[in-house]
Design a protein around this motif. Structure first.
Motif, PDB file in Angstrom:
ATOM      1  N   VAL A 183       0.744  -1.140   0.052  1.00  0.00           N
ATOM      2  CA  VAL A 183      -0.018  -0.164  -0.157  1.00  0.00           C
ATOM      3  C   VAL A 183       0.914   1.133   0.073  1.00  0.00           C
ATOM      4  O   VAL A 183       0.631   2.108  -0.720  1.00  0.00           O
ATOM      5  CB  VAL A 183      -0.965   0.010   1.170  1.00  0.00           C
ATOM      6  N   PHE A 184       1.885   1.137   0.952  1.00  0.00           N
ATOM      7  CA  PHE A 184       2.632   2.453   0.837  1.00  0.00           C
ATOM      8  C   PHE A 184       3.436   2.580  -0.428  1.00  0.00           C
ATOM      9  O   PHE A 184       3.248   3.764  -0.925  1.00  0.00           O
ATOM     10  CB  PHE A 184       3.997   2.147   1.993  1.00  0.00           C
ATOM     11  N   SER A 185       3.848   1.612  -1.049  1.00  0.00           N
ATOM     12  CA  SER A 185       4.719   1.573  -2.299  1.00  0.00           C
ATOM     13  C   SER A 185       3.654   2.116  -3.595  1.00  0.00           C
ATOM     14  O   SER A 185       3.927   2.858  -4.312  1.00  0.00           O
ATOM     15  CB  SER A 185       5.212   0.578  -2.699  1.00  0.00           C
ATOM     16  N   LEU A 186       2.492   1.659  -3.463  1.00  0.00           N
ATOM     17  CA  LEU A 186       1.365   2.072  -4.463  1.00  0.00           C
ATOM     18  C   LEU A 186       0.936   3.562  -4.253  1.00  0.00           C
ATOM     19  O   LEU A 186       0.433   4.103  -5.357  1.00  0.00           O
ATOM     20  CB  LEU A 186       0.141   1.021  -4.424  1.00  0.00           C
TER      21      LEU A 186
ATOM     22  N   MET B 148       0.062  -5.723  16.562  1.00  0.00           N
ATOM     23  CA  MET B 148       0.672  -5.541  15.295  1.00  0.00           C
ATOM     24  C   MET B 148      -0.251  -5.638  13.989  1.00  0.00           C
ATOM     25  O   MET B 148      -0.241  -4.633  13.386  1.00  0.00           O
ATOM     26  CB  MET B 148       1.889  -6.613  15.148  1.00  0.00           C
ATOM     27  N   VAL B 149      -1.102  -6.462  14.283  1.00  0.00           N
ATOM     28  CA  VAL B 149      -2.168  -6.510  13.045  1.00  0.00           C
ATOM     29  C   VAL B 149      -2.862  -5.055  12.813  1.00  0.00           C
ATOM     30  O   VAL B 149      -3.074  -4.743  11.793  1.00  0.00           O
ATOM     31  CB  VAL B 149      -2.996  -7.836  13.517  1.00  0.00           C
ATOM     32  N   VAL B 150      -3.587  -4.552  14.040  1.00  0.00           N
ATOM     33  CA  VAL B 150      -4.132  -3.453  14.211  1.00  0.00           C
ATOM     34  C   VAL B 150      -3.231  -2.229  13.474  1.00  0.00           C
ATOM     35  O   VAL B 150      -3.770  -1.416  12.894  1.00  0.00           O
ATOM     36  CB  VAL B 150      -4.574  -3.182  15.427  1.00  0.00           C
ATOM     37  N   LEU B 151      -1.956  -2.128  14.296  1.00  0.00           N
ATOM     38  CA  LEU B 151      -0.931  -1.135  13.717  1.00  0.00           C
ATOM     39  C   LEU B 151      -0.747  -1.161  12.333  1.00  0.00           C
ATOM     40  O   LEU B 151      -0.926  -0.199  11.567  1.00  0.00           O
ATOM     41  CB  LEU B 151       0.169  -1.411  14.368  1.00  0.00           C
ATOM     42  N   TYR B 152      -0.492  -2.617  11.509  1.00  0.00           N
ATOM     43  CA  TYR B 152      -0.509  -2.421  10.148  1.00  0.00           C
ATOM     44  C   TYR B 152      -1.453  -2.164   9.231  1.00  0.00           C
ATOM     45  O   TYR B 152      -1.595  -1.416   8.528  1.00  0.00           O
ATOM     46  CB  TYR B 152       0.112  -3.817   9.846  1.00  0.00           C
ATOM     47  N   PHE B 153      -2.693  -2.297  10.037  1.00  0.00           N
ATOM     48  CA  PHE B 153      -4.111  -1.970   9.391  1.00  0.00           C
ATOM     49  C   PHE B 153      -4.251  -0.596   9.348  1.00  0.00           C
ATOM     50  O   PHE B 153      -4.628  -0.010   8.271  1.00  0.00           O
ATOM     51  CB  PHE B 153      -5.154  -2.907  10.009  1.00  0.00           C
ATOM     52  N   VAL B 154      -3.897  -0.076  10.556  1.00  0.00           N
ATOM     53  CA  VAL B 154      -4.162   1.547  10.809  1.00  0.00           C
ATOM     54  C   VAL B 154      -3.217   2.322   9.933  1.00  0.00           C
ATOM     55  O   VAL B 154      -3.768   3.479   9.210  1.00  0.00           O
ATOM     56  CB  VAL B 154      -4.109   1.804  12.207  1.00  0.00           C
TER      57      VAL B 154
ATOM     58  N   ALA C 297      -2.299   5.518   5.034  1.00  0.00           N
ATOM     59  CA  ALA C 297      -1.609   6.064   3.737  1.00  0.00           C
ATOM     60  C   ALA C 297      -2.566   6.095   2.760  1.00  0.00           C
ATOM     61  O   ALA C 297      -2.327   6.899   2.115  1.00  0.00           O
ATOM     62  CB  ALA C 297      -0.516   4.683   3.477  1.00  0.00           C
ATOM     63  N   ILE C 298      -3.199   5.338   2.745  1.00  0.00           N
ATOM     64  CA  ILE C 298      -4.416   5.409   1.522  1.00  0.00           C
ATOM     65  C   ILE C 298      -5.169   6.801   1.763  1.00  0.00           C
ATOM     66  O   ILE C 298      -5.381   7.446   0.615  1.00  0.00           O
ATOM     67  CB  ILE C 298      -5.497   4.433   1.663  1.00  0.00           C
ATOM     68  N   PHE C 299      -5.671   7.203   2.964  1.00  0.00           N
ATOM     69  CA  PHE C 299      -6.303   8.315   3.042  1.00  0.00           C
ATOM     70  C   PHE C 299      -5.298   9.536   2.904  1.00  0.00           C
ATOM     71  O   PHE C 299      -5.882  10.561   2.219  1.00  0.00           O
ATOM     72  CB  PHE C 299      -6.812   8.596   4.600  1.00  0.00           C
ATOM     73  N   TYR C 300      -4.104   9.369   3.294  1.00  0.00           N
ATOM     74  CA  TYR C 300      -2.964  10.542   3.152  1.00  0.00           C
ATOM     75  C   TYR C 300      -2.688  10.720   1.532  1.00  0.00           C
ATOM     76  O   TYR C 300      -2.705  11.911   0.955  1.00  0.00           O
ATOM     77  CB  TYR C 300      -1.814  10.064   3.596  1.00  0.00           C
TER      78      TYR C 300
END
Length: 160
Positions: free
Chosen positions: A80-83, A145-151, A156-159
């Protein structure tokens, strides 16, 4: 019935990974490639859990499934960050990978101490193996950790 589902999911994931490998030609992000490589491993883990005949076999299969549990969400976040064309510092990526690795290593202690699961038991219900678990402290860290990665992925998508 559920055994058939796990088998079908595994076969479909292997076929789709094969299609991806055929079409890939180095145009896709490495994180997406790793997603396609990890999904069949996770599906294999769940298939092996459902077909296991003993607690030891179910624990090993569960450890295989946790490969995806620990790294799949990380790869999704990095993809997601890369895209979204958001560059993460190399040290931040290393810290995320180290966090996932520490949690995965704690999953390897299943059945031997109370770090990840306080207790484990095994039953066969209607021909399907079921692991009954009482969660330990590292499982709560895993969920964090799962929640952190999800958030972070949604942020990143909203940004972007």
């Amino acid at each position: 019935m559920i055994d058939t589902y796990y088998l079908a999911a595994f076969i479909v994931s292997v076929v789709l990974t094969g299609v991806y490998m055929f079409v890939w030609h180095k145009r896709c992000d490495v994180h997406i490639t790793l997603l396609f490589a990890l999904v069949p491993v996770v599906n294999l883990g769940f298939l092996l859990i459902s077909r296991s005949q003993s607690l030891e076999a179910a624990i090993i299969a569960n450890e295989v499934a946790y490969i995806g549990g620990c790294y799949l969400q990380l790869m999704i976040m990095l993809a997601v960050f890369s895209l979204c064309h958001i560059q993460l510092n190399r040290w931040i990526k290393t810290a995320f990978f180290a966090l996932s690795t520490v949690i995965f290593l704690s999953t390897l202690t299943q059945g031997s101490n109370g770090l990840f699961y306080k207790s484990l038991s095994f039953t066969r219900e209607n021909g399907i193996s079921v692991l009954h678990k009482e969660y330990g402290p590292m499982h709560h860290v895993f969920l964090g950790m799962v929640v952190l990665y999800f958030v972070l992925s949604w942020s990143a998508i909203f940004y972007a």
